[in-house]
Motif scaffolding. Structure first.
Motif, PDB file in Angstrom:
ATOM      1  N   LEU A   2       0.795  -1.156  -0.002  1.00 31.74           N
ATOM      2  CA  LEU A   2       0.035  -0.011   0.017  1.00 31.74           C
ATOM      3  C   LEU A   2       0.681   1.197   0.125  1.00 31.74           C
ATOM      4  O   LEU A   2       0.452   2.173  -0.709  1.00 31.74           O
ATOM      5  CB  LEU A   2      -0.836  -0.094   1.258  1.00 31.74           C
ATOM      6  N   LEU A  11      -2.523   9.546   3.123  1.00 32.29           N
ATOM      7  CA  LEU A  11      -3.298   8.947   3.968  1.00 32.29           C
ATOM      8  C   LEU A  11      -3.485   9.085   5.431  1.00 32.29           C
ATOM      9  O   LEU A  11      -4.633   9.122   6.038  1.00 32.29           O
ATOM     10  CB  LEU A  11      -2.905   7.384   3.844  1.00 32.29           C
ATOM     11  N   PHE A  16      -8.061   5.882   8.597  1.00 28.13           N
ATOM     12  CA  PHE A  16      -8.559   4.594   7.581  1.00 28.13           C
ATOM     13  C   PHE A  16      -8.332   3.419   8.040  1.00 28.13           C
ATOM     14  O   PHE A  16      -7.474   3.252   9.258  1.00 28.13           O
ATOM     15  CB  PHE A  16      -7.712   4.855   6.177  1.00 28.13           C
ATOM     16  N   ILE A  18      -7.445  -0.649   6.812  1.00 31.69           N
ATOM     17  CA  ILE A  18      -7.281  -1.718   5.310  1.00 31.69           C
ATOM     18  C   ILE A  18      -7.849  -3.027   6.213  1.00 31.69           C
ATOM     19  O   ILE A  18      -7.532  -3.472   7.057  1.00 31.69           O
ATOM     20  CB  ILE A  18      -5.750  -1.966   5.540  1.00 31.69           C
ATOM     21  N   ILE A  25     -10.000  -0.252   1.223  1.00 31.20           N
ATOM     22  CA  ILE A  25      -9.603   0.604   2.374  1.00 31.20           C
ATOM     23  C   ILE A  25     -10.645   1.608   2.781  1.00 31.20           C
ATOM     24  O   ILE A  25     -11.366   1.763   1.611  1.00 31.20           O
ATOM     25  CB  ILE A  25      -8.511   1.588   1.628  1.00 31.20           C
ATOM     26  N   SER A  63       2.929  -1.795   5.628  1.00 33.37           N
ATOM     27  CA  SER A  63       2.167  -2.607   5.003  1.00 33.37           C
ATOM     28  C   SER A  63       2.638  -3.672   4.078  1.00 33.37           C
ATOM     29  O   SER A  63       2.141  -4.678   3.794  1.00 33.37           O
ATOM     30  CB  SER A  63       0.977  -1.927   4.491  1.00 33.37           C
TER      31      SER A  63
END
Length: 157
Positions: A2, A11, A16, A18, A25, A63
């Motif tokens: 990501l 971001l 947020f 995942i 997302i 990630s």
């Protein structure tokens, strides 16, 4: 990864999650209070404090990292506990490196993650880095991770 698609500069402007199972997302929401730890830093990157084999470490949330990786100069691991697998290697900035593995107890905050294989990179961390290793999500058994910037939390399911 990501991080290779969209960076934290974009971001990090809103909470947020995942969701690896749904491959989505989701923007907004907040970290589950059941399994969450404070972010040790949120700029220029996200760090959390962890305990690996009783040692306090600062891990960069990443990630793109498959599991948990610690630099060899940042952990005191006895050689008799380390396992070498000639079929496993790791790509780092210095190229392909052999990796030793330590089966270790890991805690994030007060949350026990049970015994996991921790990769010990056969390279030293850069002297200016204020983190000891990298924490990926999927191989750690995290199905969903949440970044709650308003409360300064990292949560997982």
């Amino acid at each position: 990864s990501l991080g290779g698609i969209v960076g934290l500069d974009i971001l990090g402007t809103a909470n947020f999650s995942i969701d690896y199972q749904r491959k989505k997302i989701v923007f907004g929401g907040e970290a589950s209070m059941e399994r969450a730890v404070p972010l040790a830093t949120s700029s220029p990157y996200l760090l959390v404090k962890a305990e690996v084999e009783g040692q306090q470490l600062r891990l960069l949330l990443d990630s793109g990292t498959p599991g948990l990786l610690v630099y060899r100069n940042r952990i005191d691991a006895k050689n008799d506990k380390l396992q070498m697998d000639p079929n496993r290697s790791l790509f780092t900035a210095g190229g392909m490196n052999q990796v030793r593995w330590l089966h270790a107890e890991v805690k994030l905050g007060e949350h026990h993650l049970n015994a996991v294989d921790v990769a010990i990179a056969d390279v030293d961390s850069e002297p200016g880095n204020d983190f000891d290793g990298l924490l990926g999500f999927v191989k750690m058994g995290f199905h969903k991770v949440t970044f709650d910037f308003q409360k300064g939390l990292f949560g997982w399911e």
